[in-house]
Structures are given as structure tokens and as C-alpha cells.
Motif scaffolding. Structure first.
Motif, mmCIF file in Angstrom:
data_model
loop_
_atom_site.group_PDB
_atom_site.id
_atom_site.type_symbol
_atom_site.label_atom_id
_atom_site.label_comp_id
_atom_site.label_asym_id
_atom_site.label_seq_id
_atom_site.Cartn_x
_atom_site.Cartn_y
_atom_site.Cartn_z
ATOM 1 N N GLU A 114 0.928 -1.133 -0.065
ATOM 2 C CA GLU A 114 -0.079 0.081 0.113
ATOM 3 C C GLU A 114 0.998 1.229 -0.006
ATOM 4 O O GLU A 114 2.050 1.385 0.835
ATOM 5 N N LYS A 115 0.358 2.277 -0.656
ATOM 6 C CA LYS A 115 1.180 3.384 -0.839
ATOM 7 C C LYS A 115 0.272 4.637 -0.472
ATOM 8 O O LYS A 115 -0.831 4.571 -0.801
ATOM 9 N N ASP A 116 1.057 5.714 0.189
ATOM 10 C CA ASP A 116 0.155 6.915 0.405
ATOM 11 C C ASP A 116 -0.171 7.737 -0.797
ATOM 12 O O ASP A 116 0.323 7.415 -1.965
ATOM 13 N N VAL A 120 4.510 6.801 -1.169
ATOM 14 C CA VAL A 120 5.426 6.301 -0.233
ATOM 15 C C VAL A 120 4.676 5.068 0.245
ATOM 16 O O VAL A 120 3.621 5.208 0.732
ATOM 17 N N PRO A 121 5.401 4.159 0.594
ATOM 18 C CA PRO A 121 4.975 2.779 1.045
ATOM 19 C C PRO A 121 4.522 3.081 2.703
ATOM 20 O O PRO A 121 5.035 3.815 3.378
ATOM 21 N N VAL A 122 3.579 2.449 2.972
ATOM 22 C CA VAL A 122 2.964 2.369 4.352
ATOM 23 C C VAL A 122 3.730 1.467 5.111
ATOM 24 O O VAL A 122 3.628 0.231 4.580
ATOM 25 N N VAL A 123 4.479 1.787 6.334
ATOM 26 C CA VAL A 123 5.175 0.948 7.096
ATOM 27 C C VAL A 123 4.428 0.920 8.291
ATOM 28 O O VAL A 123 4.213 1.729 9.019
ATOM 29 N N TYR A 124 4.409 -0.538 8.923
ATOM 30 C CA TYR A 124 3.829 -0.617 10.270
ATOM 31 C C TYR A 124 4.845 -1.310 11.349
ATOM 32 O O TYR A 124 5.898 -1.870 10.726
ATOM 33 N N LEU A 125 4.815 -0.856 12.516
ATOM 34 C CA LEU A 125 5.681 -1.372 13.584
ATOM 35 C C LEU A 125 5.045 -2.167 14.470
ATOM 36 O O LEU A 125 3.776 -1.956 15.006
ATOM 37 N N VAL A 126 5.407 -3.537 14.557
ATOM 38 C CA VAL A 126 4.828 -4.747 15.295
ATOM 39 C C VAL A 126 6.085 -4.948 16.323
ATOM 40 O O VAL A 126 7.070 -4.845 16.082
ATOM 41 N N GLY A 127 5.337 -5.537 17.472
ATOM 42 C CA GLY A 127 6.385 -5.946 18.618
ATOM 43 C C GLY A 127 7.186 -4.606 19.216
ATOM 44 O O GLY A 127 8.274 -4.941 19.720
ATOM 45 N N PRO A 168 5.302 9.034 7.573
ATOM 46 C CA PRO A 168 5.652 8.877 6.150
ATOM 47 C C PRO A 168 6.985 9.122 5.652
ATOM 48 O O PRO A 168 7.156 10.612 5.851
ATOM 49 N N GLY A 169 7.632 8.685 4.687
ATOM 50 C CA GLY A 169 9.069 9.083 4.550
ATOM 51 C C GLY A 169 9.139 9.596 3.179
ATOM 52 O O GLY A 169 8.101 10.469 2.792
ATOM 53 N N THR A 170 10.075 9.248 2.192
ATOM 54 C CA THR A 170 9.843 9.661 0.895
ATOM 55 C C THR A 170 9.845 8.232 0.149
ATOM 56 O O THR A 170 10.264 7.234 0.454
ATOM 57 N N VAL A 171 9.661 8.482 -1.172
ATOM 58 C CA VAL A 171 9.788 7.209 -2.274
ATOM 59 C C VAL A 171 11.100 6.702 -2.258
ATOM 60 O O VAL A 171 12.181 7.536 -2.332
ATOM 61 N N GLY A 172 11.462 5.543 -1.843
ATOM 62 C CA GLY A 172 12.804 4.992 -1.713
ATOM 63 C C GLY A 172 13.456 5.059 -0.250
ATOM 64 O O GLY A 172 14.499 4.562 -0.147
ATOM 65 N N THR A 173 12.828 6.024 0.470
ATOM 66 C CA THR A 173 13.282 6.062 1.774
ATOM 67 C C THR A 173 12.069 5.970 2.764
ATOM 68 O O THR A 173 11.993 7.306 3.289
ATOM 69 N N PRO A 174 11.655 5.085 3.120
ATOM 70 C CA PRO A 174 10.476 4.996 3.801
ATOM 71 C C PRO A 174 10.444 5.598 5.323
ATOM 72 O O PRO A 174 9.664 5.879 6.082
#
Length: 184
Positions: A114-116, A120-127, A168-174
């Protein structure tokens, strides 16, 4: 009261897609309970400095599912984070890494397909607070020539929060807008 509903949700457009592109695993740290951790509305902008290793996965092989666990009689709620990863091709180096992974409880960022609106890719943090534990998996050679040869790893975390999202980061640098993340 803190558990009162404060907003609703409308049905959005049918423009989302599923799947994972890669995960970033770091040695366990309680990321939440330290002075460096910064988040607003579950969007993370800073963590205590930590290195993460990148593990790419093939499309439509891996997934993240969060189960909501609530017990009215006990007055408890927690979130069970389940990450299923598939890595093709058996490799001697992977055997050592998998053993270490099984013995640890890493913090994991999950980059989705998924992208915004900016691509930019959507990145989740778990744990984030208690880490993710390997709960199962296997290494397989397959039977037929077209069968998978590789590893399946199941990780599970039990956390206070559903999950966090990286600012959200940038394309290529999430992780451009999350201070403290180093990808090695």
C-alpha cells in the motif's frame, strides 16, 4: 471517560491493496517506554537509535494480521500481532539466521504494498513494546519440481497497541521521517 467513542468512519474508495514487500528486523528493545520514542495518534516520528536488517519477500506470499483480544469479565484488552513470512530457496546462511531469530524477540517494521497519496510505502511497527516471538514455521524442499523450496516463519506479538505506523518518509526512503532508524 477515556473509552468513549469520539468519531466515526465512512466507507472509503476501493483503492487499497494488500501484501507485504519487505520487513525490517531489529534486536529487541522496549521501543515504547523510553524518553526518545515519539508518536502521535500511533504515528511514530522517533525511536531510540536502533539498527534493522532488511528481509525482502515475494509478492502475495507473506501477511500481517492483528487479532483484537478483549475479555469483559477480566477488564483486559490486548492485540495479537501475527506475521507470516515466506522466504524461497534454502540457504546455509539463512539456517543460522533463523536459529537466532527463533531464540530472540525482534522489533519489526513491515513495509506493505500500500502507498500513500505521494507514492510512499505504508510501514507498520509490530512488537514495539514486548517484541515478536517465533511461534512456528518450517523449512521445506518441496516434493515436485514446482513446489516451494524455502522457509515459512510465523511470528507473534502481544501488545497494548494495535500497531504503530511510521511517519511517511519519501519514495525509496520510507523511514526518512522517523529519527533513530538505521537500515543495515
Amino acid at each position: 471517560m477515556a473509552c468513549d467513542i469520539t468519531s466515526g468512519r465512512i466507507v472509503g474508495c476501493k483503492d487499497a491493496i494488500g501484501g507485504i514487500v519487505r520487513v525490517y528486523m531489529g534486536n529487541f528493545k522496549d521501543m515504547v517506554n523510553n524518553s526518545t520514542f515519539a508518536e502521535t495518534g500511533n504515528v511514530v516520528t522517533a525511536i531510540d537509535g536502533q539498527s534493522f536488517f532488511q528481509f525482502d519477500v515475494r509478492p502475495e506470499t507473506s501477511s500481517l494480521t492483528v487479532n483484537f483480544q478483549a475479555n469483559a469479565a477480566n477488564g483486559t484488552t490486548f492485540f495479537e500481532q501475527n506475521l507470516s513470512l515466506v522466504f524461497q530457496k534454502l540457504d546455509a546462511t539463512d539456517l543460522s539466521d533463523i536459529r537466532i531469530l527463533c531464540q530472540g524477540r525482534p522489533n519489526i517494521w513491515v513495509e506493505t504494498q500500500e502507498k500513500d497519496s505521494n507514492g510512499v510505502p505504508v510501514v507498520y511497527l509490530v512488537g514495539a513494546e514486548f517484541g515478536m516471538n517465533v511461534s512456528g514455521g518450517n523449512a521445506t524442499t518441496g516434493v515436485a519440481m514446482g513446489d516451494m523450496n524455502g522457509y515459512t516463519i510465523e511470528l507473534q506479538g502481544k501488545e497494548r497497541e494495535v500497531m504503530y505506523e511510521a511517519s511517511p518518509g519519501t519514495v525509496g526512503t520510507p523511514f526518512a521521517n522517523v529519527t533513530g532508524v538505521t537500515i543495515v
